[in-house]
Design a protein around this motif. Sequence first.
Motif, PDB file in Angstrom:
ATOM      1  N   ALA A  33       0.852  -1.182   0.000  1.00  0.00           N
ATOM      2  CA  ALA A  33       0.000   0.000   0.000  1.00  0.00           C
ATOM      3  C   ALA A  33       0.887   1.230   0.000  1.00  0.00           C
ATOM      4  N   GLU A  34       0.290   2.374  -0.356  1.00  0.00           N
ATOM      5  CA  GLU A  34       1.044   3.617  -0.382  1.00  0.00           C
ATOM      6  C   GLU A  34       1.222   4.170   1.031  1.00  0.00           C
ATOM      7  N   GLY A  35       2.444   4.610   1.337  1.00  0.00           N
ATOM      8  CA  GLY A  35       2.717   5.235   2.629  1.00  0.00           C
ATOM      9  C   GLY A  35       2.380   4.317   3.785  1.00  0.00           C
ATOM     10  N   ASP A  36       1.669   4.886   4.785  1.00  0.00           N
ATOM     11  CA  ASP A  36       1.323   4.115   5.977  1.00  0.00           C
ATOM     12  C   ASP A  36      -0.138   3.684   5.961  1.00  0.00           C
ATOM     13  N   ALA A  37      -0.729   3.593   4.751  1.00  0.00           N
ATOM     14  CA  ALA A  37      -2.120   3.156   4.650  1.00  0.00           C
ATOM     15  C   ALA A  37      -2.260   1.730   5.166  1.00  0.00           C
ATOM     16  N   PRO A  38      -3.397   1.395   5.770  1.00  0.00           N
ATOM     17  CA  PRO A  38      -3.584   0.032   6.279  1.00  0.00           C
ATOM     18  C   PRO A  38      -3.589  -0.979   5.140  1.00  0.00           C
ATOM     19  N   LEU A  39      -3.078  -2.163   5.429  1.00  0.00           N
ATOM     20  CA  LEU A  39      -3.006  -3.222   4.427  1.00  0.00           C
ATOM     21  C   LEU A  39      -4.238  -4.107   4.433  1.00  0.00           C
ATOM     22  N   VAL A  40      -5.004  -4.045   5.514  1.00  0.00           N
ATOM     23  CA  VAL A  40      -6.187  -4.887   5.674  1.00  0.00           C
ATOM     24  C   VAL A  40      -7.300  -4.041   6.267  1.00  0.00           C
ATOM     25  N   GLY A  41      -8.534  -4.277   5.835  1.00  0.00           N
ATOM     26  CA  GLY A  41      -9.644  -3.559   6.428  1.00  0.00           C
ATOM     27  C   GLY A  41     -10.966  -4.004   5.845  1.00  0.00           C
ATOM     28  N   PRO A  42     -12.089  -3.550   6.428  1.00  0.00           N
ATOM     29  CA  PRO A  42     -13.400  -3.876   5.885  1.00  0.00           C
ATOM     30  C   PRO A  42     -13.541  -3.341   4.466  1.00  0.00           C
ATOM     31  N   LEU A  43     -14.394  -3.951   3.687  1.00  0.00           N
ATOM     32  CA  LEU A  43     -14.626  -3.589   2.298  1.00  0.00           C
ATOM     33  C   LEU A  43     -14.802  -2.083   2.150  1.00  0.00           C
ATOM     34  N   ASN A  44     -13.985  -1.461   1.289  1.00  0.00           N
ATOM     35  CA  ASN A  44     -13.978  -0.006   1.159  1.00  0.00           C
ATOM     36  C   ASN A  44     -13.403   0.351  -0.201  1.00  0.00           C
ATOM     37  N   LEU A  45     -14.190   1.017  -1.044  1.00  0.00           N
ATOM     38  CA  LEU A  45     -13.694   1.442  -2.351  1.00  0.00           C
ATOM     39  C   LEU A  45     -13.172   2.868  -2.339  1.00  0.00           C
ATOM     40  N   ALA A  46     -13.599   3.668  -1.355  1.00  0.00           N
ATOM     41  CA  ALA A  46     -13.114   5.042  -1.278  1.00  0.00           C
ATOM     42  C   ALA A  46     -11.633   5.068  -0.918  1.00  0.00           C
ATOM     43  N   ARG A  47     -11.237   4.230   0.030  1.00  0.00           N
ATOM     44  CA  ARG A  47      -9.825   4.089   0.416  1.00  0.00           C
ATOM     45  C   ARG A  47      -9.508   2.591   0.470  1.00  0.00           C
ATOM     46  N   GLN A  49      -8.065  -1.048   0.677  1.00  0.00           N
ATOM     47  CA  GLN A  49      -6.896  -1.725   1.231  1.00  0.00           C
ATOM     48  C   GLN A  49      -6.542  -2.887   0.302  1.00  0.00           C
ATOM     49  N   PRO A  50      -5.258  -3.302   0.299  1.00  0.00           N
ATOM     50  CA  PRO A  50      -4.884  -4.446  -0.536  1.00  0.00           C
ATOM     51  C   PRO A  50      -5.699  -5.701  -0.224  1.00  0.00           C
ATOM     52  N   ILE A  51      -5.969  -5.956   1.068  1.00  0.00           N
ATOM     53  CA  ILE A  51      -6.772  -7.112   1.458  1.00  0.00           C
ATOM     54  C   ILE A  51      -8.121  -6.595   1.947  1.00  0.00           C
ATOM     55  N   GLN A  52      -9.164  -6.887   1.193  1.00  0.00           N
ATOM     56  CA  GLN A  52     -10.509  -6.413   1.512  1.00  0.00           C
ATOM     57  C   GLN A  52     -11.272  -7.525   2.234  1.00  0.00           C
ATOM     58  N   VAL A  53     -11.802  -7.199   3.411  1.00  0.00           N
ATOM     59  CA  VAL A  53     -12.495  -8.184   4.236  1.00  0.00           C
ATOM     60  C   VAL A  53     -14.004  -7.950   4.145  1.00  0.00           C
ATOM     61  N   ILE A  54     -14.739  -9.012   3.860  1.00  0.00           N
ATOM     62  CA  ILE A  54     -16.191  -8.936   3.736  1.00  0.00           C
ATOM     63  C   ILE A  54     -16.820  -9.774   4.848  1.00  0.00           C
ATOM     64  N   GLY A  55     -17.409  -9.083   5.824  1.00  0.00           N
ATOM     65  CA  GLY A  55     -18.104  -9.732   6.922  1.00  0.00           C
ATOM     66  C   GLY A  55     -19.592  -9.443   6.839  1.00  0.00           C
ATOM     67  N   PRO A  56     -20.352  -9.767   7.870  1.00  0.00           N
ATOM     68  CA  PRO A  56     -21.807  -9.533   7.844  1.00  0.00           C
ATOM     69  C   PRO A  56     -22.211  -8.088   7.542  1.00  0.00           C
ATOM     70  N   PRO A  57     -21.570  -7.047   8.117  1.00  0.00           N
ATOM     71  CA  PRO A  57     -21.999  -5.676   7.784  1.00  0.00           C
ATOM     72  C   PRO A  57     -21.808  -5.356   6.306  1.00  0.00           C
ATOM     73  N   GLU A  58     -20.680  -5.816   5.734  1.00  0.00           N
ATOM     74  CA  GLU A  58     -20.410  -5.534   4.327  1.00  0.00           C
ATOM     75  C   GLU A  58     -21.390  -6.298   3.430  1.00  0.00           C
ATOM     76  N   ARG A  59     -21.674  -7.553   3.790  1.00  0.00           N
ATOM     77  CA  ARG A  59     -22.636  -8.328   3.006  1.00  0.00           C
ATOM     78  C   ARG A  59     -24.010  -7.654   3.034  1.00  0.00           C
ATOM     79  N   HIS A  60     -24.407  -7.158   4.208  1.00  0.00           N
ATOM     80  CA  HIS A  60     -25.692  -6.471   4.318  1.00  0.00           C
ATOM     81  C   HIS A  60     -25.711  -5.231   3.431  1.00  0.00           C
ATOM     82  N   LEU A  61     -24.613  -4.480   3.419  1.00  0.00           N
ATOM     83  CA  LEU A  61     -24.527  -3.286   2.585  1.00  0.00           C
ATOM     84  C   LEU A  61     -24.655  -3.656   1.109  1.00  0.00           C
ATOM     85  N   LEU A  62     -23.944  -4.682   0.678  1.00  0.00           N
ATOM     86  CA  LEU A  62     -23.990  -5.097  -0.727  1.00  0.00           C
ATOM     87  C   LEU A  62     -25.401  -5.532  -1.125  1.00  0.00           C
TER      88      LEU A  62
END
Length: 325
Positions: A33-47, A49-62
Amino acid sequence: MTPATTIRELFAQLSAKLNLTWYSNGEERAIQAEGDAPLVGPLNLARPQPIQVIGPPERHLLESLGSKGYRHYLELLFASRPAALIFTDGLVPTDACRTLAADSNTPTIYTSEPDAQVIQRLLAHLQPSFQPAQPSHAEPKNIHGVFIEVLGKGVLLSGDASIGKSELALALISRGHRLIADDITEFTRINAHTLQGRCPPVLQDFLEVRGLGLLNVRAMFGNSAVKPVKNLHLIIDLQQMNEQELSHLDRLEGSHSTQRLLGVEIPQTTLPVAAGRNLAILAETAVRQHLLRVTGYDAAAEFSERQRGYIEANQQSSTSPHEKG
């Protein structure tokens, strides 16, 4: 153990500890990732992360996006070329997701472990290699403003003294949202990209509104109107503006930026304070807009694209030769 630098190395090192299983191993991809950006995080297209995690909140959003919106979101997601998608809590990819993952050769993993545990464990494993040493998270920082939960998201209302932060908070509470802290909020950095806020004990449940004095929100609105702690998702900055300043605002894009607090970049929306503006409705809408922006949707971009298509269609129509009778 040396932290992994590719997704397959990561899988080999942590698959047993996190109960990881390949759904589709795809191609080998680097975790960076660029700079000190997190490498892992919940599903997010605005920022992203290299590893996108999809849990119940993200599934509900989709699922809430509808079939067309869901397909569009997935196309944007795979176009960003994540190092991997990880489905947690026993979730598995949908047919559409599996197809796009195969077409883009994107590694896809699933696990029965909860999303928060997976993210924290992956960050702890990858952080020494990819992120600089972090400051201590133990000491909270007091930040001026009103911290409130709006539509399930932690929102900090900021702005100059007497601009109306507490009055806006009272209006939001009256509309069913919840107070966390008035005037001062204690924020603590709990991981590389998350701030958590709580109210100092002496101020808990109280809201000061000029002309009314101190209000006990719990006594007045009930236990459901207050919340002890919440992660910070958005800052709404209230600014007094005259007509000239208002005219300089971008009418399509609005006023969006980020503010760095305790080393974490927090999205910020600036709301002008002027006569006749219903700030409670505007604040709610700002949160809804933030939720859409996180999914990658941009209304201004869609409008511009629609306008461009309309102009091109008219130009083609005007330049086509007319048939003679």
